[in-house]
Scaffold this active site. Structure first.
Site: not given
Ligand code: 6LW
Length: 521
Positions: A37, A192
């Site tokens: 991240d 996300e």
């Molecule tokens: C993070 C989300 C993700 O918050 O995994 O790969 C989660 N992306 O964006 C935890 O790293």
């Protein structure tokens, strides 16, 4: 005349210096080992990068670079219990994706503690120093990010799988406007990792979709207005390894990205991805990768030509400035630990001290299987597919079943330990134990005397556990397929760590005393 001569010398110096700094080619990942991240901000020619830290303390490592390739870990954002409560946080808990931003002399880092309190931010004027107490935020979801414009601070995150925007006061945390849904992505699961940027009078919303496994991808949308409506890029996803062309790539799970511009107006992207090492199993967690971006006026950004990454990047770069290399061997007689070392959850400082030219760890009842509080365990990331880690230790003032040693640690449910174990009759034994979910397997158990060298040899396929009494001749005490301790088998958001530990089921105040730790790739 003097002036001209001086200028000529200065010019010659500059030319030689810039001629020396390479500006082509680099290796991915740019930050190896569990560092997912990534988020970047730039101040002049300096780039600062942060990554997630989950159950580890201190939390959110901060890196600095001037060339985007060589990153030096300069500290952590969350260094105090008051900023980082981690009781009960496991590999799926604690601190999720952070975002770092710089605005009017202040650095902000916004993130989520999914185990305690949700979204919050901290700020500082010195990213190498201490950061503020947490400023708690109302809007939920994970992966919060900030965007500043005309004195307004916008916060974006993903409550209910919907990218959602509001305005906040970043100093008090007060939410100033209602949360408004702005995009749900292109239909992939888990929209996300949102970030908002403004370019050519358009707002761009970058997100990740597909989840953090093999289906991961990066998509983008844009709008004339920050609250939307957002129009999806017809060429989405702009970065992914889900397709056939990258089916056999050594890089998989590419997603969760950040876009940013360097001082020379070149555009770049950092993202996470993992390297499968043993079949479809990965050990080192999700790592940080870098790619060049072409972003023409009014156009959509294009990542590395075709939206994929390579380990060996054959592209122009910023002038390369190698960062100091991590130390291979730490002698504990120097009473110093570098910032590679972290604890699991909030440590009990009284159980760690330097004495007798050693690092002395006081064992407690909290075993490495404990997922609530903090065992006596100090760890650093495995950063290479092939490595050798060595330590030498002895166990002092021990009662029956006290233990100290070296562990390959994924989390409390998955770790492989090699240590000295005290017996009721006062003797000591060398024990190798694999704790893998509901399976507890003793791979080796033999008498040992006093100080012992412990060595783990890592290869993509197997971890080998070896010990020695003279530091020269090693005996193999066990080996295990790395698949058992990989993310695919063990689960979790983190990667393999190497840890020094001590345990005392009766709290007898025994000490594991370690002379040095060496990590060689
Ligand atoms: C993070 C989300 C993700 O918050 O995994 O790969 C989660 N992306 O964006 C935890 O790293």
């Amino acid at each position: 005349m003097k002036k001209i001569l001086f200028s000529l010398i200065a010019l010659a110096l500059c030319t030689t210096l810039s001629a020396q700094a390479p500006t082509y080619g680099y290796k991915n990942p740019v930050i190896q080992g569990f560092h997912p991240d990534p988020s970047v901000c730039r101040v002049g020619n300096d780039f600062y990068l942060v990554t997630s830290s989950f159950q580890y303390f201190p939390g959110v490592p901060v890196f600095h670079s001037t060339d985007l390739i060589h990153w030096e870990k300069i500290g952590h954002c969350l260094t105090r219990d008051s900023q980082l409560p981690l009781k009960g946080a496991n590999t799926w808990g604690g601190i999720y994706a952070p975002t770092i931003r710089y605005h009017e002399g202040t650095f902000y880092m916004i993130t989520t503690n999914v185990s305690h309190g949700g979204n919050f931010l901290v700020h500082t004027t010195d990213p190498r120093g201490e950061w503020s107490e947490p400023v708690w935020l109302k809007q939920g979801g994970i992966d919060p990010s900030l965007y500043f414009e005309n004195g307004v601070c916008y916060m974006v995150s993903n409550p209910d799988n919907t990218i959602t925007l509001c305005e906040i006061n970043p100093k008090t945390g007060e939410q100033l406007t209602e949360s408004r849904a702005i995009w749900t992505g292109t239909g992939g699961r888990f929209p996300e990792a949102p970030h908002i940027y403004k370019k050519d009078d358009m707002y761009y919303l970058l997100i990740a979709e597909g989840g953090t496994e093999y289906g991961h991808k990066v998509t983008i949308a844009r709008s004339r207005h920050i609250y939307g409506p957002y129009e999806s890029n017809p060429a989405n996803p702009i970065l992914t390894h889900i397709n056939r062309v990258t089916q056999h790539s050594p890089i998989q799970g590419v997603g969760h990205a950040e876009l940013f511009e360097a001082a020379d107006s070149s555009w770049w992207l950092v993202c996470l991805a993992f390297r499968p090492l043993n079949g479809n199993h990965h050990l080192l967690g999700r790592e940080t990768f870098l790619a060049p971006v072409r972003w023409d006026c009014n156009a959509w950004p294009v990542v590395n030509g075709n939206g994929t990454l390579e380990l060996d990047m054959k592209v122009p770069t910023l002038p390369q400035q190698p960062a100091p290399k991590p130390v291979e061997r730490i002698d504990f007689k120097n009473k110093y630990l570098d910032n590679e070392w972290v604890y699991v959850r909030n440590p009990h400082p009284e159980n760690y001290r330097f004495a007798h030219n050693r690092l002395c760890l006081t064992g407690t009842k909290t075993s490495l299987d404990n997922g609530e509080t903090s065992p006596t365990l100090i760890c650093r990331r495995v950063t290479d597919p092939t490595f050798t880690a060595t330590t030498v230790c002895r166990l002092r003032n021990a009662s029956a079943n006290d233990e100290c040693g070296l562990t390959v640690y994924m989390y409390e449910g998955s770790h492989c330990d090699m240590g000295i174990k005290q017996q009721a009759d006062g003797s000591q034994r060398l024990v190798v134990r694999f704790h893998l979910g509901s399976i507890d397997h003793i791979a080796y158990d033999a008498p040992i005397k006093d100080e012992v060298y412990l060595r783990v040899k890592g290869t993509p396929d197997k971890y080998y556990f070896e010990y020695s009494t003279d530091g020269k001749h090693y005996h193999l005490a066990g080996n295990i397929s790395t698949r058992y301790i990989s993310t695919e088998t063990a689960g979790g958001f983190t990667g393999n760590m190497l840890g020094l530990y001590a345990i005392s089921p009766t709290d007898s105040h025994s000490e594991g005393q370690f002379r040095y730790f060496e990590y060689k790739k």
